[in-house]
Write a protein that holds these residues in place. Structure first.
Motif, PDB file in Angstrom:
ATOM      1  N   SER A 145       0.795  -1.224   0.030  1.00 44.54           N
ATOM      2  CA  SER A 145      -0.058   0.104  -0.013  1.00 44.54           C
ATOM      3  C   SER A 145       0.791   1.226   0.031  1.00 44.54           C
ATOM      4  CB  SER A 145      -0.843  -0.023   1.496  1.00 44.54           C
ATOM      5  OG  SER A 145      -0.207   0.158   2.189  1.00 44.54           O
ATOM      6  N   GLY A 146       0.220   2.408  -0.169  1.00 40.54           N
ATOM      7  CA  GLY A 146       1.032   3.673  -0.161  1.00 40.54           C
ATOM      8  C   GLY A 146       1.557   4.144   1.116  1.00 40.54           C
ATOM      9  N   THR A 147       0.618   3.738   2.287  1.00 37.80           N
ATOM     10  CA  THR A 147       1.263   4.242   3.640  1.00 37.80           C
ATOM     11  C   THR A 147       2.422   3.244   3.804  1.00 37.80           C
ATOM     12  OG1 THR A 147       0.596   4.948   5.781  1.00 37.80           O
ATOM     13  CG2 THR A 147      -0.039   2.735   4.818  1.00 37.80           C
ATOM     14  N   HIS A 175       0.219  11.574   2.989  1.00 37.31           N
ATOM     15  CA  HIS A 175       1.050  10.598   2.868  1.00 37.31           C
ATOM     16  C   HIS A 175       0.584   9.081   3.327  1.00 37.31           C
ATOM     17  CE1 HIS A 175       4.067  13.237   1.377  1.00 37.31           C
ATOM     18  NE2 HIS A 175       3.977  13.936   2.251  1.00 37.31           N
ATOM     19  N   ASP A 265       6.725  11.205  -2.975  1.00 33.12           N
ATOM     20  CA  ASP A 265       5.564  10.455  -2.924  1.00 33.12           C
ATOM     21  C   ASP A 265       4.716  10.587  -3.997  1.00 33.12           C
ATOM     22  OD1 ASP A 265       3.417   9.079  -2.264  1.00 33.12           O
ATOM     23  OD2 ASP A 265       2.980   9.923  -0.392  1.00 33.12           O
ATOM     24  N   GLN A 268       0.169   8.489  -5.996  1.00 35.22           N
ATOM     25  CA  GLN A 268      -0.995   9.084  -6.465  1.00 35.22           C
ATOM     26  C   GLN A 268      -0.739   9.711  -8.191  1.00 35.22           C
ATOM     27  OE1 GLN A 268      -5.231  11.084  -6.309  1.00 35.22           O
ATOM     28  NE2 GLN A 268      -4.254  10.643  -4.545  1.00 35.22           N
ATOM     29  N   LYS A 294      -1.110   2.578  -5.319  1.00 33.40           N
ATOM     30  CA  LYS A 294      -2.432   2.881  -6.020  1.00 33.40           C
ATOM     31  C   LYS A 294      -1.997   2.088  -7.336  1.00 33.40           C
ATOM     32  CE  LYS A 294      -4.469   6.399  -3.481  1.00 33.40           C
ATOM     33  NZ  LYS A 294      -3.832   7.522  -2.913  1.00 33.40           N
TER      34      LYS A 294
HETATM   35  C1  PLP Z   1      -3.450   7.354  -1.290  1.00 31.38           C
HETATM   36  C2  PLP Z   1      -1.889   8.144  -1.032  1.00 31.38           C
HETATM   37  C3  PLP Z   1      -1.172   7.423   0.164  1.00 31.38           C
HETATM   38  C4  PLP Z   1      -1.540   6.336   0.877  1.00 31.38           C
HETATM   39  O1  PLP Z   1      -1.848   5.124   0.107  1.00 31.38           O
HETATM   40  P1  PLP Z   1      -2.723   3.902   0.969  1.00 31.38           P
HETATM   41  O2  PLP Z   1      -2.403   2.835  -0.131  1.00 31.38           O
HETATM   42  O3  PLP Z   1      -4.223   4.316   0.890  1.00 31.38           O
HETATM   43  O4  PLP Z   1      -1.987   3.754   2.152  1.00 31.38           O
HETATM   44  C5  PLP Z   1       0.167   7.978   0.334  1.00 31.38           C
HETATM   45  N1  PLP Z   1       0.540   8.877  -0.587  1.00 31.38           N
HETATM   46  C6  PLP Z   1      -0.010   9.528  -1.575  1.00 31.38           C
HETATM   47  C7  PLP Z   1       0.523  10.548  -2.086  1.00 31.38           C
HETATM   48  C8  PLP Z   1      -1.440   9.224  -1.777  1.00 31.38           C
HETATM   49  O5  PLP Z   1      -2.315   9.593  -2.592  1.00 31.38           O
END
Ligand code: PLP
Length: 452
Positions: A145-147, A175, A265, A268, A294
């Protein structure tokens, strides 16, 4: 536990999952069970939220299937053009056949890895990432995941720069919501209930180089030196905020001066969203650490990555177990990511995002003409776009009116004052045209200052 009851219910759900089509009676059952499940077992707050964004009943809020690459269908068969793109996960469209095939082929052979032997797809994907990312980004760590990507980036930066504890992030940043990433996220509502967060984080105003420089200087003077600057090249959740062209190059220069790492980061903005494979390429800036997730899993598998230069990543060479995850980089996720990158390149989707982005930005601007009392800005880069309204209420009503007209959009982290428009990069011109029509229509219907 009533074992018989659970067996019956799980059996019933499994039958449903196996079905291609569902009957109206089944649709009713699904709707009833879904609403009850959210009310009693998930979180009733979601129902309140859905009620407020749907003018009909909650029946309209239960999704069931994709409807081609750029749309989905609710349980009653109504189709919606997906202008939310799952917050940016559907860059290659919903269920791209090549991504599906890769994942299914891998699934048919081996789903998850042994955890001990060397898994080949991870090696292949890391090599591919080194090739497609700018500059000398080279070594990858995979996440779910992103986090998790941001967590890994922060930990890597701290391990690399142990005498420089401060991490600088920006106002309006998003983030993620686990402790490390939340410490970088800038929204008070999400942070306040959970403090104290990870120490050492500071926030500066996004797109303000002067403030960044002064803060870095102050941190040096106090001995809390800055080890990393964590930024989204274009802020997504914060309202699609596009920095001045000289901002990121200026940030990079400051990072070099102060010996801080630049973490971008691109969870997205990456994977073609903004009209280049990675948004940092618009600005000629290569970070020391790049975060992805994502759309990285092609809208099929949860998958993320953090890629760093050898200089930085080598901090983890001595002990590769310093930071690990059981599922990160699993074969299904890697298969999905490899296929996603293949499709992005084969179908030239970053360039398509640039082209369709221009088309849509123009179309959206045309649609809001004459509604200057409601819409204050239409902006975007590639297919990461936003409509900014005079206030939260108008934005909310427009999003709702669009939903009724079969177009899904949603607010941003700020609130519905900024609505994001973030369709799959595969969106067709005629679908975009329908979005413009629906928007013009919605704006004509919504009144400024109407009672909430
Ligand atoms: C959505 C997002 C995250 C978090 O991603 P998750 O998969 O929901 O944990 C982190 N950074 C950015 C820039 C995002 O858009």
């Amino acid at each position: 536990m009533d074992e018989k009851k659970v067996l019956d219910f799980t059996g019933q759900v499994l039958e449903l999952i196996a079905k291609d089509q569902i009957s109206p009676a089944e649709a009713q059952w699904v709707t009833r069970e879904t609403i009850e499940g959210f009310q009693e077992y998930v979180n009733p707050g979601f129902l309140e939220y859905r009620k407020s964004v749907t003018s009909g009943s909650l029946d309209a809020a239960v999704e069931w299937a994709d409807a081609g690459p750029n749309s989905f269908r609710d349980v009653n068969g109504k189709e919606y053009i997906d202008c939310l793109g799952g917050f940016g996960i559907y860059n290659v469209g919903h269920r791209h056949p090549k991504v599906m095939k890769a994942v299914l082929d891998q699934l048919n052979r081996q789903a998850l890895h042994s955890q001990d032997l060397l898994d080949p797809l991870r090696a292949f994907l890391a090599k591919i990432l080194a090739d497609i990312t700018p500059g000398d980004l080279k070594y990858s760590f995979f996440t779910n995941s992103g986090t998790e990507s941001v967590e890994a980036a922060i930990k890597l930066a701290r391990a690399y720069n142990p005498s420089k504890p401060t991490v600088i992030a920006a106002t309006r940043a998003f983030h993620g919501k686990s402790y490390g990433s939340l410490s970088g996220t800038a929204k008070g509502v999400f942070r306040r209930p959970f403090g104290p967060l990870v120490p050492g984080f500071r926030h500066v105003v996004f797109n303000d180089l002067d403030m960044l420089e002064k803060t870095m200087e102050a941190c040096r003077l106090t001995g809390d030196d800055v080890g990393a600057v964590l930024l989204e090249p274009i802020q997504g959740e914060g309202g699609v905020n596009i920095p001045d062209d000289d901002y990121l190059p200026g940030v990079q220069k400051l990072c070099r001066e102060y010996g801080a790492l630049l973490i971008l980061d691109e969870v997205q903005t990456g994977m073609g969203r903004t009209g280049k494979m990675f948004a940092c390429e618009h600005y000629g800036v290569t970070p020391d650490i790049l975060c992805l997730a994502k759309a990285f899993g092609g809208g099929i598998m949860p998958a993320g990555a953090v890629i760093a230069t050898e200089e930085v990543f080598s901090t983890l060479f001595d002990n590769p177990f310093l930071h690990t995850t059981t599922f990160g980089g699993n074969p299904l996720a890697c298969a999905a990511a490899i296929a996603t990158i293949h499709v992005l390149l084969e179908e030239n989707l970053p360039a398509r995002a640039a082209e369709m982005g221009e088309y849509m930005l123009e179309g959206l601007k045309r649609a809001v003409k004459g509604h200057e009392d409601k819409v204050v800005d239409v902006r975007g880069k590639g297919l990461l776009m936003a409509l900014e309204f005079v206030d939260d209420h108008v934005g909310f009503e427009v999003a709702k009116a669009l939903f009724d007209r079969g177009v899904l959009v949603t607010g941003t982290l700020i609130n519905a004052q900024v609505i994001r428009v973030e369709p799959p990069l595969t969106i067709k011109k005629e679908q975009a045209d329908r979005v413009f029509e629906a928007l013009a229509d919605a704006l004509a219907q919504v009144r400024v200052g109407a009672a909430q």
